[in-house]
Structures are given as structure tokens and as C-alpha cells.
Scaffold this active site. Structure first.
Site, short mmCIF file in Angstrom:
data_model
loop_
_atom_site.label_atom_id
_atom_site.label_comp_id
_atom_site.label_asym_id
_atom_site.label_seq_id
_atom_site.Cartn_x
_atom_site.Cartn_y
_atom_site.Cartn_z
N ASN A 298 -5.38 -4.79 -13.11
CA ASN A 298 -4.59 -5.82 -12.44
C ASN A 298 -5.09 -7.24 -12.71
OD1 ASN A 298 -6.58 -4.33 -10.77
ND2 ASN A 298 -6.32 -6.07 -9.39
N GLY B 174 0.51 1.10 -2.27
CA GLY B 174 -0.39 1.52 -3.33
C GLY B 174 -1.77 1.88 -2.81
N THR C 6 7.13 9.04 10.81
CA THR C 6 8.55 8.83 10.51
C THR C 6 8.70 7.93 9.29
OG1 THR C 6 9.08 9.08 12.84
CG2 THR C 6 10.74 8.00 11.46
N CYS D 220 -6.54 -9.87 -3.79
CA CYS D 220 -7.40 -9.36 -2.72
C CYS D 220 -8.81 -9.94 -2.82
CB CYS D 220 -7.47 -7.84 -2.80
SG CYS D 220 -6.00 -7.11 -3.52
N ALA E 252 5.81 -0.32 -4.62
CA ALA E 252 7.13 -0.92 -4.86
C ALA E 252 7.11 -2.44 -5.03
CB ALA E 252 8.08 -0.55 -3.73
N HIS E 253 6.21 -3.12 -4.31
CA HIS E 253 6.29 -4.59 -4.33
C HIS E 253 5.79 -5.20 -5.64
CE1 HIS E 253 2.08 -6.04 -3.43
NE2 HIS E 253 1.95 -4.80 -3.01
#
Ligand SMILES: *Cc1c(COP(=O)(O)O)cnc(C)c1O
Length: 408
Positions: free
Chosen positions: A168, A88, A254, A342, A217-218
Site C-alpha cells: 500500500n 479489510g 446482522t 494509518c 470495498a472503500h
């Protein structure tokens, strides 16, 4: 109402084997078992480089493109509008810096809010040092921006509006559709950090008229370290990284194939069960709010009462310091948080709680409980019981009225 999505699995063990009730889903979530299963082949045998042209590589490419479609479907985007990132934070950085660099000849003014995640705020701070001008919209006591303020902030050199979909810390939902309409009318690019919202509420990028949208995703039972940025077709953006031609030359390196596969699966699962999940989270949230406000004198809800993320509860406990309460709750088997993951650990009170008008003391006395798939109504009852116990000990000691004396 019916209260079960996941049976009996509510009391998880942490790595030390202690019982734990996890109430910090806004910080991160456990990976879904089916997601992990889907990822495993790409961590083991199917390791081919997706850029290689032999079939072993093409299989990895195919898995990535399948995931891209799953992400696109979940937010009603086109497959070609989804770009994978390392999470994110990268998606937010890329959206803001990438748009700023691409459109700086057109203008150097950006509008955001004072309650964004630090991934957005600190990206804006960086741009300020490079000569961009940023307007930070204030929010009201519920954490909402005013559309009137937004209209007034728009200038002829405004190139970007970045406003989060859901906060959040306090869970407040911003009026994204209204903002999108204004941005489109004024021909300004609109980015939204939807990281807390994806997997919790339905999202349709066409309906909301957003141009860029960040995903991680997490936060919805996928793996950590993978995210995506939706970039509406026709939007110009500079790459953050120079390198190979991955992601159409826009995001070199990659691909993290297994994580990307996991994100696709996780968002597909989340979207399938979304309505039921949303209902279940609202049920736990509303029960927790009701019971806590009833049981703890002078407790007050932070954030909007209705326009709020389904699993988010944020409470100011007048006279009980958050850091001390987190440690006490930890000993009693709960994982909870103050503010964002955070920001906690920093002595400064949360910028979000300050922005909604809380005093320094009240901000230091606020806790966030965020529910998720493995929670049920018993967890709410256990939490309320624990909070009552902590409160009664401190009111006996007479320490409740001084915010900083708990735990001394
Ligand atoms: C978690 C979060 C981020 C950061 O996402 P990461 O994938 O952890 O880098 C950004 N914005 C919001 C609103 C978040 O909740």
C-alpha cells in the site's frame, strides 16, 4: 495514448468547497454514484433483516447473495467461498488468527513479510504473545521478497504463509503465483492481503493458488466499513466472533446489507472497466514519475519500477521533509500522503521504507501520490508545477539539504 475515462470531473471540491486534486486513492476512494444508487433502497425502505423468513427479509438476503456472486465472479471464486466482513482489517485479522487457532495443533509457525499492512503485522504480533512463532521475510531494495528466502523459512510446523499482493505504500507487487505454487506443494495455507490490488489489477484465485484473500470495498469506489474474505473450500478456520448463524456461522452479526450491496456493485463496475482503468492509471503513474524525477534534483523512486501498482507513485525527495510538504501541498489544493494513512501522524518513519533500505532521513522525506478515476493528465502537470515551486523556494533558502528544516 487516449487519456480519458472520466471527463472534466477532475477538480473536486472538498467539504469546505475548496478546489482539491485528490491524489490519495490508496488511502480511500470516493464512492461511485451508481454504487450509492444501488445501496439507497437498503438504507431506506428495504430494511428487512436478511435472517427473517418473511419475504421482506428474504429480499435483503437475496441482495446479499447477489453481491456475494459479484465478488466471487471478480476474483474467479465460488460464491460459497466469499464471506463478508466489516472491512479489510477484519478480513486480515480473521485470516491470520482464524487459521492459527484452527491449525495450532498441527504447528505454530507462520511466515509473513516485514512490509505488510499493520492489520497483518499486528495480528501476527498478537499471536507471538500467544506462543506462535512468526518469520518476517525481508525484502530487497525494490520491496520484493525472495522466493529463496521463502523456501528456506518453511518448516515442518509452518501452518500459514501471509504475503500481500501489492504494497500500500510503495506499490510493489509480490510474486503471488510463485508463492502459491510453493505453498500448495508444501501443503501450507496461503493468505494474501489483496486490498490494494482488487480493482486495480486482474486477480484469479485459482490461477494464483491462494487459499485466503482479503478485500476492502472503500479502496475501489465502494463504501467504507465493508470487506470480504475469500476462503477456499475445505480450508478450516475459527470464527472471530461468537453470535448468530450469519455467514454460515463463521461471522456472526446482522449483515450490513446496504454496504454489502455497494461492494458487489463496486467490484462489478471495477472488473468491467479493469483493463482500461489499469492502462489509464499506468499512464498517469509513469508520466508523474518521469516528470518528477526530471524536475526535482535528487528525487528518487521508491518501490519497483515495473512490478508496481498502476496508480502508485512514491518518491523520496532528498532534503524536503514529508510532513511539511504535505501541509504545503494541502494549502495548494492537493491531498497527498506520506506512507500509509494509518501510519502517518506517527513520528516513526514507515516500516516499509525502512525495510527497502532507506535511511531514517530519506524515509522522512518520502511522499506517496496515488491516482484514481477522477484524475487526468492535467492533475499530473499541476502536481509537478507545485512540487517545482516548493523545491525552488527551499533551494533558494538553502534548506533543501537538511531534511528537517523545511517549514521552520
Ligand atoms: C486499506 C488497507 C487495509 C485495511 O483495510 P480497511 O478496510 O481500511 O480496514 C489493509 N491492508 C491494505 C494493504 C490496505 O491498503
Amino acid at each position: 495514448m487516449e487519456e480519458h475515462i472520466i471527463e472534466e470531473d477532475n477538480i473536486k471540491n472538498d467539504i469546505l468547497g475548496k478546489k482539491m486534486i485528490y491524489l490519495d486513492h490508496a488511502a480511500t476512494t470516493a464512492i461511485n454514484k451508481d454504487v450509492l444508487k444501488e445501496m439507497m433502497p437498503y438504507l431506506m425502505n428495504q430494511y428487512g433483516n436478511p435472517s427473517s423468513i418473511y419475504s421482506f427479509g428474504r429480499k435483503s438476503r437475496k441482495a446479499i447473495e447477489n453481491s456475494r456472486q459479484q465478488v466471487a465472479t471478480a476474483i474467479n471464486a465460488k460464491k460459497s467461498e466469499i464471506y463478508f466482513t466489516s472491512g479489510g482489517t477484519e478480513a486480515d485479522n480473521w485470516a491470520i488468527k482464524g487459521i492459527a487457532q484452527y491449525y495450532k495443533k498441527k504447528g505454530k509457525h507462520i511466515i509473513t513479510t516485514s512490509i505488510e499492512h499493520h492489520a497483518v503485522l499486528n495480528s501476527c504480533k498478537r499471536l507471538e504473545k500467544e506462543g506462535f512463532e512468526i518469520s518476517y521475510l525481508p525484502v530487497d531494495n525494490d520491496g520484493k521478497i525472495s522466493i529463496e528466502d521463502l523456501r528456506k523459512a518453511i518448516r515442518s510446523d509452518t501452518i500459514l504463509i501471509s504475503i500481500m499482493m501489492a504494497n500500500n505504500e510503495i506499490g510493489t507487487l509480490e510474486p503471488i503465483a510463485e508463492i502459491g505454487k510453493i505453498a500448495r506443494e508444501r501443503n501450507i495455507i496461503f493468505h494474501t492481503d489483496a486490498i490494494q490490488a482488487v480493482g486495480s489489477i486482474p486477480i484469479d484465485v485459482e490461477e494464483l493458488q491462494v487459499d485466503l484473500l482479503s478485500i476492502s470495498a472503500h479502496k475501489f469506489y465502494g463504501p467504507k466499513g465493508v470487506g470480504a474474505l475469500y476462503i477456499k473450500k475445505g480450508t478450516g478456520i475459527k470464527a472471530l466472533m461468537d453470535g448468530g448463524e450469519q455467514e454460515k456461522g463463521k461471522r456472526a452479526s446482522t449483515e450490513n446489507v446496504s454496504a454489502i450491496v455497494g461492494m458487489g456493485k463496486a467490484i462489478e463496475i471495477a472488473n468491467k472497466g479493469l483493463i482500461q482503468y489499469q492502462k489509464q492509471m499506468c499512464y498517469l503513474r509513469d508520466k508523474a514519475i518521469e516528470e518528477i524525477l526530471k524536475s526535482i534534483p535528487n528525487a528518487k523512486l521508491n518501490g519497483h519500477a515495473v512490478d508496481r501498482l498502476p496508480g502508485n507513485v512514491n518518491i523520496a525527495f532528498n532534503g524536503m521533509e514529508a510532513e511539511a510538504m504535505i501541509l504545503k501541498l494541502d494549502k495548494m489544493g492537493f491531498a497527498v500522503s506520506s506512507g500509509s494513512a494509518c501510519a502517518s501522524g506517527s513520528p516513526e518513519p514507515s516500516h516499509v521504507l525502512k525495510a527497502i533500505g532507506l535511511s531514517h532521513e530519506m524515509a522522512q522525506c518520502s511522499l506517496r501520490f496515488t491516482f484514481g478515476a477522477e484524475n487526468n493528465i492535467r492533475d499530473v502537470e499541476e502536481l509537478v508545477k507545485a512540487l517545482k515551486k516548493i523545491y525552488s523556494v527551499h533551494s533558494e533558502r538553502g534548506t533543501v539539504h537538511s531534511c528537517f528544516s523545511v517549514g521552520n
